[in-house]
Design an enzyme around this catalytic site. Sequence first.
Site, PDB file in Angstrom:
ATOM      1  N   LEU A 118       0.868  -1.180   0.000  1.00 30.94           N
ATOM      2  CA  LEU A 118       0.000   0.000   0.000  1.00 30.94           C
ATOM      3  C   LEU A 118       0.900   1.224   0.000  1.00 30.94           C
ATOM      4  O   LEU A 118       1.522   1.534   1.016  1.00 30.94           O
ATOM      5  CB  LEU A 118      -0.929   0.013   1.227  1.00 30.94           C
ATOM      6  CG  LEU A 118      -1.653  -1.287   1.594  1.00 30.94           C
ATOM      7  CD1 LEU A 118      -2.665  -1.029   2.715  1.00 30.94           C
ATOM      8  CD2 LEU A 118      -2.355  -1.892   0.386  1.00 30.94           C
ATOM      9  N   GLY A 119       1.012   1.898  -1.145  1.00 33.99           N
ATOM     10  CA  GLY A 119       1.896   3.052  -1.273  1.00 33.99           C
ATOM     11  C   GLY A 119       3.090   2.716  -2.145  1.00 33.99           C
ATOM     12  O   GLY A 119       3.785   1.723  -1.893  1.00 33.99           O
ATOM     13  N   GLY A 120       3.299   3.557  -3.167  1.00 33.47           N
ATOM     14  CA  GLY A 120       4.431   3.350  -4.079  1.00 33.47           C
ATOM     15  C   GLY A 120       5.252   4.624  -4.181  1.00 33.47           C
ATOM     16  O   GLY A 120       5.719   4.999  -5.251  1.00 33.47           O
TER      17      GLY A 120
ATOM     18  N   VAL B  65       9.516   5.300  -0.234  1.00 33.70           N
ATOM     19  CA  VAL B  65       9.908   4.023   0.362  1.00 33.70           C
ATOM     20  C   VAL B  65       9.268   2.862  -0.399  1.00 33.70           C
ATOM     21  O   VAL B  65       9.949   1.882  -0.752  1.00 33.70           O
ATOM     22  CB  VAL B  65       9.520   3.967   1.867  1.00 33.70           C
ATOM     23  CG1 VAL B  65      10.094   2.704   2.505  1.00 33.70           C
ATOM     24  CG2 VAL B  65      10.000   5.198   2.619  1.00 33.70           C
ATOM     25  N   GLY B  66       7.959   2.975  -0.677  1.00 34.34           N
ATOM     26  CA  GLY B  66       7.223   1.877  -1.315  1.00 34.34           C
ATOM     27  C   GLY B  66       7.839   1.456  -2.645  1.00 34.34           C
ATOM     28  O   GLY B  66       7.986   0.252  -2.920  1.00 34.34           O
TER      29      GLY B  66
ATOM     30  N   VAL C  51      13.821 -16.643   3.069  1.00 34.50           N
ATOM     31  CA  VAL C  51      12.522 -16.813   3.725  1.00 34.50           C
ATOM     32  C   VAL C  51      12.082 -18.274   3.731  1.00 34.50           C
ATOM     33  O   VAL C  51      11.468 -18.747   4.695  1.00 34.50           O
ATOM     34  CB  VAL C  51      11.453 -15.947   2.996  1.00 34.50           C
ATOM     35  CG1 VAL C  51      10.052 -16.254   3.505  1.00 34.50           C
ATOM     36  CG2 VAL C  51      11.759 -14.466   3.153  1.00 34.50           C
TER      37      VAL C  51
ATOM     38  N   LYS D  97       4.746   6.038  11.604  1.00 35.21           N
ATOM     39  CA  LYS D  97       4.881   6.447  13.024  1.00 35.21           C
ATOM     40  C   LYS D  97       3.647   7.194  13.517  1.00 35.21           C
ATOM     41  O   LYS D  97       3.256   7.050  14.677  1.00 35.21           O
ATOM     42  CB  LYS D  97       6.125   7.310  13.211  1.00 35.21           C
ATOM     43  CG  LYS D  97       6.103   8.609  12.418  1.00 35.21           C
ATOM     44  CD  LYS D  97       7.416   8.931  11.780  1.00 35.21           C
ATOM     45  CE  LYS D  97       7.168   9.783  10.559  1.00 35.21           C
ATOM     46  NZ  LYS D  97       8.309   9.935   9.702  1.00 35.21           N
TER      47      LYS D  97
ATOM     48  N   VAL E 241      10.717   4.288  13.294  1.00 36.68           N
ATOM     49  CA  VAL E 241      11.639   5.119  14.086  1.00 36.68           C
ATOM     50  C   VAL E 241      13.057   4.923  13.563  1.00 36.68           C
ATOM     51  O   VAL E 241      13.531   3.798  13.411  1.00 36.68           O
ATOM     52  CB  VAL E 241      11.606   4.754  15.591  1.00 36.68           C
ATOM     53  CG1 VAL E 241      12.530   5.676  16.381  1.00 36.68           C
ATOM     54  CG2 VAL E 241      10.196   4.809  16.147  1.00 36.68           C
TER      55      VAL E 241
ATOM     56  N   LYS F 171       7.765   9.486  17.532  1.00 39.57           N
ATOM     57  CA  LYS F 171       8.811   8.463  17.645  1.00 39.57           C
ATOM     58  C   LYS F 171       9.134   8.201  19.116  1.00 39.57           C
ATOM     59  O   LYS F 171       9.375   7.045  19.506  1.00 39.57           O
ATOM     60  CB  LYS F 171      10.053   8.906  16.860  1.00 39.57           C
ATOM     61  CG  LYS F 171       9.780   8.933  15.346  1.00 39.57           C
ATOM     62  CD  LYS F 171      10.847   9.699  14.585  1.00 39.57           C
ATOM     63  CE  LYS F 171      10.607   9.659  13.086  1.00 39.57           C
ATOM     64  NZ  LYS F 171      11.448  10.628  12.343  1.00 39.57           N
TER      65      LYS F 171
HETATM   66  N1  LIG Z   1      10.525   8.722   3.300  1.00 39.45           N
HETATM   67  C1  LIG Z   1      11.238   8.384   4.352  1.00 39.45           C
HETATM   68  O1  LIG Z   1      12.427   8.629   4.403  1.00 39.45           O
HETATM   69  C2  LIG Z   1      10.597   7.657   5.499  1.00 39.45           C
HETATM   70  C3  LIG Z   1      11.389   7.257   6.592  1.00 39.45           C
HETATM   71  C4  LIG Z   1      10.813   6.535   7.635  1.00 39.45           C
HETATM   72  C5  LIG Z   1       9.463   6.271   7.605  1.00 39.45           C
HETATM   73  N2  LIG Z   1       8.710   6.686   6.555  1.00 39.45           N
HETATM   74  C6  LIG Z   1       7.274   6.394   6.577  1.00 39.45           C
HETATM   75  O2  LIG Z   1       6.946   5.551   5.471  1.00 39.45           O
HETATM   76  C7  LIG Z   1       5.644   5.868   4.997  1.00 39.45           C
HETATM   77  C8  LIG Z   1       5.716   6.199   3.507  1.00 39.45           C
HETATM   78  O3  LIG Z   1       6.551   7.328   3.327  1.00 39.45           O
HETATM   79  P1  LIG Z   1       6.980   7.830   1.871  1.00 39.45           P
HETATM   80  O4  LIG Z   1       8.018   8.863   2.097  1.00 39.45           O
HETATM   81  O5  LIG Z   1       7.270   6.684   0.974  1.00 39.45           O
HETATM   82  O6  LIG Z   1       5.628   8.542   1.396  1.00 39.45           O
HETATM   83  P2  LIG Z   1       5.252   9.108  -0.064  1.00 39.45           P
HETATM   84  O7  LIG Z   1       4.378  10.282   0.145  1.00 39.45           O
HETATM   85  O8  LIG Z   1       6.464   9.242  -0.910  1.00 39.45           O
HETATM   86  O9  LIG Z   1       4.381   7.920  -0.694  1.00 39.45           O
HETATM   87  C9  LIG Z   1       3.073   7.615  -0.286  1.00 39.45           C
HETATM   88  C10 LIG Z   1       2.452   6.657  -1.259  1.00 39.45           C
HETATM   89  O10 LIG Z   1       1.188   6.227  -0.759  1.00 39.45           O
HETATM   90  C11 LIG Z   1       0.171   6.431  -1.729  1.00 39.45           C
HETATM   91  N3  LIG Z   1      -1.053   6.833  -1.029  1.00 39.45           N
HETATM   92  C12 LIG Z   1      -1.189   7.803  -0.089  1.00 39.45           C
HETATM   93  N4  LIG Z   1      -2.463   7.889   0.300  1.00 39.45           N
HETATM   94  C13 LIG Z   1      -3.155   6.963  -0.396  1.00 39.45           C
HETATM   95  C14 LIG Z   1      -4.517   6.588  -0.451  1.00 39.45           C
HETATM   96  N5  LIG Z   1      -5.435   7.185   0.310  1.00 39.45           N
HETATM   97  N6  LIG Z   1      -4.874   5.586  -1.281  1.00 39.45           N
HETATM   98  C15 LIG Z   1      -3.953   4.966  -2.067  1.00 39.45           C
HETATM   99  N7  LIG Z   1      -2.644   5.288  -2.058  1.00 39.45           N
HETATM  100  C16 LIG Z   1      -2.248   6.281  -1.237  1.00 39.45           C
HETATM  101  C17 LIG Z   1       0.690   7.543  -2.632  1.00 39.45           C
HETATM  102  O11 LIG Z   1       0.084   7.455  -3.913  1.00 39.45           O
HETATM  103  C18 LIG Z   1       2.193   7.221  -2.655  1.00 39.45           C
HETATM  104  O12 LIG Z   1       2.451   6.247  -3.626  1.00 39.45           O
HETATM  105  C19 LIG Z   1       5.133   6.994   5.882  1.00 39.45           C
HETATM  106  O13 LIG Z   1       4.366   6.461   6.944  1.00 39.45           O
HETATM  107  C20 LIG Z   1       6.405   7.614   6.423  1.00 39.45           C
HETATM  108  O14 LIG Z   1       6.231   8.238   7.685  1.00 39.45           O
HETATM  109  C21 LIG Z   1       9.239   7.366   5.501  1.00 39.45           C
HETATM  110  N1  LIG Z   2      10.782  14.233   8.517  1.00 36.00           N
HETATM  111  C1  LIG Z   2      11.495  13.138   9.112  1.00 36.00           C
HETATM  112  C2  LIG Z   2      11.556  11.969   8.135  1.00 36.00           C
HETATM  113  C3  LIG Z   2      11.868  10.659   8.767  1.00 36.00           C
HETATM  114  O1  LIG Z   2      10.855  10.207   9.622  1.00 36.00           O
HETATM  115  C4  LIG Z   2      12.904  13.604   9.486  1.00 36.00           C
HETATM  116  O2  LIG Z   2      13.293  14.736   9.161  1.00 36.00           O
HETATM  117  O3  LIG Z   2      13.603  12.873  10.152  1.00 36.00           O
HETATM  118 NA    NA Z   3      14.409   1.836  12.328  1.00 37.88          NA
END
Ligand SMILES: NC(=O)c1ccc[n+]([C@@H]2O[C@H](COP(=O)([O-])OP(=O)(O)OC[C@H]3O[C@@H](n4cnc5c(N)ncnc54)[C@H](O)[C@@H]3O)[C@@H](O)[C@H]2O)c1
Ligand SMILES: N[C@@H](CCO)C(=O)O
Ligand code: NA
Length: 438
Positions: free
Chosen positions: A12-14, A17-18, A36, A106, A133, A206
């Site tokens: 869920l999400g691309g 990170v995805g 695995v 988080k 975190v 966090k």
């Molecule tokens: N980016 C980082 O460095 C990082 C680090 C640690 C944790 N995270 C966590 O990982 C998660 C993803 O972060 P990211 O940076 O990849 O986000 P992002 O905004 O780059 O990507 C979000 C993705 O989710 C999809 N999406 C969002 N809402 C949607 C909905 N309602 N229906 C369908 N698809 C939906 C978007 O289309 C997109 O593909 C977050 O919870 C973030 O806090 C991110």
């Molecule tokens: N906004 C956050 C991204 C990671 O959770 C940071 O600056 O550390």
């Molecule tokens: Na971690």
Amino acid sequence: MISYRSLRVALLGGGSVGAQVARALLEDGDELSQRVGARLELVGIAVRDVDAPRSVDLPRELFTTDVDRLILGADVVVELMGGIEPARTHVLKALASGADVVTGNKALLATHGPELFAAAEQVGAQLYYEAAVGGAIPIIRPLRESLAGDRIVRILGIVNGTTNYILDRMDTEGGALEDVLADAQRLGLAEADPTADVDGYDAAQKAAILASLAFHTDVPVEAVHREGMRTVTAAQIASAARSGHVVKLLAICERLTDDDGRDGVSVRVYPAMVSRTHPLAAVHGANNAVFVEAEAAGSLMFYGAGAGGVETSSAVLGDLVSLARRHVVGGPGLAESKHADLPVLDIGQVTTRYAVTLEVKDEPGVLAGIAGVFAQHGVSVETLQQSVVTTSSAGLATAVLVIGTHAARESALAATVADLEAHRVVVGVASVLRVEGA
Ligand SMILES: NC(=O)c1ccc[n+]([C@@H]2O[C@H](COP(=O)([O-])OP(=O)(O)OC[C@H]3O[C@@H](n4cnc5c(N)ncnc54)[C@H](O)[C@@H]3O)[C@@H](O)[C@H]2O)c1
Ligand SMILES: N[C@@H](CCO)C(=O)O
Ligand code: NA
């Protein structure tokens, strides 16, 4: 060639990170299968817009906007959408169907953790969240498993990269916060709306997650005492540097005993001075670090990239491999341990050290008067620095005093500061910063 059974993985999400998780599942599928003992089959990626441009070239047929359909029949759901709704509903639906879940969310865990863990436990499903975190840094699994037999006393974390980048540049280049923040926004390091980072909301989420795990206690994010870093000035950073300190935005989780002898925990986020000899002072740029003090293990430091799509995908894939192995072997997931159920104590019960900067009148008896106010509240003075006396155009001669205290209760320090503000010889209390990590 071994033929493995398949585990259906729904993503869920691309986004940042995805997309990296999807790339690894497609490119490294054979190697991951061997680790695995089952093939991780990526069955689809739910996104908002199927045709949105992406940083990674992935097969278009994997993308869908039909999240419910994707979850249906999945063995493992990886939630990387972010935000609370609809992520919460999707994760609950996945768990209710018996799927295991990996999330990096988080915000969701800090606000709805107990509901999600209860839902997982009810069906014996697993819920893993290493990416939530410290990004790539292994910290959830060490707290949840490696240190499960120890007693954690304190955690001091630099868990927000954006604010560490800003404070580090202010320390090394001497700029004002608003200028460095604007530059970080221009470079794409800080969000256009920096509230979550700068005002400490991200770090507080966090901190709630770390404290819940470390102290076997539910710590809701609302119970975290939060002060952001917008008020940190170049003058404070320069003054901290003169006394051998650096200013960091810290997430602090600590066991405490209150005035009535009750055991509890303090969970707080604020900018604080840290000695340059402390390992956290060496955390530069947007890096993160979590310094853990445990009764038997002593001091441990977990350090590395706290964010970034590729880096964070490592944490997600680690969870995925670990949870998929357990899925293959069978049996229930790790239950969250909340048996200690300690109260979260008020900030007034915290004991720490302080640096108080005062502008005072330059006249006989000032030092004695000031020392008397500290003594009256039982706050012991450790160091005192006085700067050059200046004379205003109105002819008032003033000096700047920086007073370092020994450890004192926050409530006693607050009463001291209130009395100092009202004191005849004090022109103003310029700044109060805690000193952590002694
Ligand atoms: N980016 C980082 O460095 C990082 C680090 C640690 C944790 N995270 C966590 O990982 C998660 C993803 O972060 P990211 O940076 O990849 O986000 P992002 O905004 O780059 O990507 C979000 C993705 O989710 C999809 N999406 C969002 N809402 C949607 C909905 N309602 N229906 C369908 N698809 C939906 C978007 O289309 C997109 O593909 C977050 O919870 C973030 O806090 C991110
Ligand atoms: N906004 C956050 C991204 C990671 O959770 C940071 O600056 O550390
Ligand atoms: Na971690």
